[in-house]
Design an enzyme around this catalytic site. Structure first.
Site, PDB file in Angstrom:
ATOM      1  N   TRP A 142       0.712  -1.213   0.156  1.00  0.00           N
ATOM      2  CA  TRP A 142       0.130   0.011  -0.091  1.00  0.00           C
ATOM      3  C   TRP A 142       0.871   1.228   0.137  1.00  0.00           C
ATOM      4  O   TRP A 142       0.537   2.459  -0.556  1.00  0.00           O
ATOM      5  CB  TRP A 142      -0.897  -0.013   1.147  1.00  0.00           C
ATOM      6  CG  TRP A 142      -2.255  -0.962   0.973  1.00  0.00           C
ATOM      7  CD1 TRP A 142      -2.326  -1.791   2.308  1.00  0.00           C
ATOM      8  CD2 TRP A 142      -2.641  -1.518  -0.072  1.00  0.00           C
ATOM      9  NE1 TRP A 142      -3.373  -2.872   1.760  1.00  0.00           N
ATOM     10  CE2 TRP A 142      -3.435  -2.756   0.515  1.00  0.00           C
ATOM     11  CE3 TRP A 142      -2.641  -1.269  -1.170  1.00  0.00           C
ATOM     12  CZ2 TRP A 142      -4.336  -3.326  -0.425  1.00  0.00           C
ATOM     13  CZ3 TRP A 142      -3.633  -1.912  -2.248  1.00  0.00           C
ATOM     14  CH2 TRP A 142      -4.402  -3.137  -1.532  1.00  0.00           C
ATOM     15  N   ASP A 156     -12.340  -5.028  11.221  1.00  0.00           N
ATOM     16  CA  ASP A 156     -11.645  -6.674  10.899  1.00  0.00           C
ATOM     17  C   ASP A 156     -11.807  -7.555  11.866  1.00  0.00           C
ATOM     18  O   ASP A 156     -12.417  -7.071  13.216  1.00  0.00           O
ATOM     19  CB  ASP A 156     -10.154  -6.649  10.454  1.00  0.00           C
ATOM     20  CG  ASP A 156      -9.597  -7.536   9.454  1.00  0.00           C
ATOM     21  OD1 ASP A 156      -9.886  -8.593   9.705  1.00  0.00           O
ATOM     22  OD2 ASP A 156      -8.831  -7.193   8.558  1.00  0.00           O
ATOM     23  N   GLY A 203     -14.854  -7.351  14.180  1.00  0.00           N
ATOM     24  CA  GLY A 203     -16.089  -7.760  13.766  1.00  0.00           C
ATOM     25  C   GLY A 203     -15.813  -8.776  12.471  1.00  0.00           C
ATOM     26  O   GLY A 203     -14.737  -8.847  11.828  1.00  0.00           O
ATOM     27  N   ASP A 204     -16.575  -9.703  12.558  1.00  0.00           N
ATOM     28  CA  ASP A 204     -16.668 -10.487  11.158  1.00  0.00           C
ATOM     29  C   ASP A 204     -17.572  -9.866   9.844  1.00  0.00           C
ATOM     30  O   ASP A 204     -18.767  -9.905  10.182  1.00  0.00           O
ATOM     31  CB  ASP A 204     -17.102 -12.010  11.579  1.00  0.00           C
ATOM     32  CG  ASP A 204     -17.060 -13.067  10.288  1.00  0.00           C
ATOM     33  OD1 ASP A 204     -17.278 -12.548   9.239  1.00  0.00           O
ATOM     34  OD2 ASP A 204     -16.750 -14.204  10.479  1.00  0.00           O
ATOM     35  N   HIS A 236     -11.512 -11.065  -4.321  1.00  0.00           N
ATOM     36  CA  HIS A 236     -10.576 -12.120  -4.789  1.00  0.00           C
ATOM     37  C   HIS A 236     -10.303 -13.387  -4.058  1.00  0.00           C
ATOM     38  O   HIS A 236     -10.110 -14.474  -4.587  1.00  0.00           O
ATOM     39  CB  HIS A 236      -9.484 -11.625  -5.486  1.00  0.00           C
ATOM     40  CG  HIS A 236      -8.279 -11.488  -4.471  1.00  0.00           C
ATOM     41  ND1 HIS A 236      -6.939 -11.981  -5.056  1.00  0.00           N
ATOM     42  CD2 HIS A 236      -8.123 -11.176  -3.284  1.00  0.00           C
ATOM     43  CE1 HIS A 236      -6.144 -11.799  -3.989  1.00  0.00           C
ATOM     44  NE2 HIS A 236      -6.826 -11.392  -2.934  1.00  0.00           N
TER      45      HIS A 236
END
Length: 246
Positions: A66, A112, A137-138, A157
């Site tokens: 990044w 995340d 969190g999911d 992806h």
């Protein structure tokens, strides 16, 4: 993160190096996560997160990526109208920092898994604390944080089409009218002639996950199925940007 592919006779066996990660082989397109880690767990991310060393290498690799390519995709479109941004499955604060540098009037929530957020906070630079926050969190099972723009950087992806549509639909419902979603992926040419990096990543997906690299028309189909419209695309240096609005 870098990938090196080594082939043997007749392309029957391919060895892949993921940065400083493991070396592994595959034959006949079967997932090799259990063999790779020597466990019964099939989920690559659960195996990855169980090792402090591996997760730190993975996050370090993404931070490098990044820092090189983040602003290229973030600035591909004018996103300055979005004040509240959610980096879904963002991992560390690397992508969020690049976003804030482009749009200093925005705030970014990194969403995340709890163990990922816990590790990310330990390396978080306090100077950005008024702009970048974390929430555990999911993203498949828990409520998504409120935001004007949702970013999925190298997330879709990893997933099959059904899960992609489910996640995008969830984001669409969380969006207010005028909100958007930004996908950051390595997009295949429509005739699948390249780029080479996309094909290599597809091999990785075949090995360890249920996803695949996709063409722009395939990403557009997923976005439209979830309710997004006005899909736009910008080619980047390495990663590409796909943008949809509610």
């Amino acid at each position: 993160m870098y990938i090196v592919v080594h082939t043997t006779k007749g392309l029957k066996s391919i060895r892949i190096t993921l940065g400083n990660f493991h070396l592994f082989h595959f034959r006949e397109g079967k997932h090799q996560v259990q063999l790779m880690y020597g466990t019964s767990e099939k989920d690559i991310y659960k195996n990855l997160s169980s090792s402090k060393e591996d997760i730190e290498k993975f996050q370090s690799g993404m931070e490098d990526a990044w820092s090189l390519y983040g602003q290229d995709v973030i600035c591909a479109f004018d996103l300055s109208s979005f004040n509240r941004v959610c980096d879904v499955g963002g991992g560390s604060d690397a992508f969020a920092k690049q976003y804030i540098s482009c749009y200093p009037n925005s705030t970014v929530t990194i969403f995340d898994l709890p163990n990922v957020v816990e590790r990310a906070k330990k390396h978080f630079v306090p100077s950005e604390e008024d702009k970048i926050t974390f929430q555990s969190g999911d993203f498949f099972n828990d409520p998504i944080p409120e935001a004007d723009l949702y970013i999925l950087a190298r997330i879709l992806h990893n997933q099959d089409d059904e899960k992609c549509v489910a996640l995008l639909t969830k984001l669409h419902k969380a969006c207010k009218p005028g909100g958007g979603v930004l996908l950051v992926e390595t997009v295949l040419n429509e005739d699948r002639s390249g780029p080479l990096a996309a094909h290599i990543y597809s091999i990785v997906m075949l090995l360890v996950l249920e996803g695949k690299e996709r063409t722009l028309s395939e990403y557009s189909t997923l976005l439209v199925a979830a309710g997004f419209k006005d899909v736009q695309f910008k080619k980047g240096q390495h990663y590409d940007a796909v943008y949809g609005r509610k």
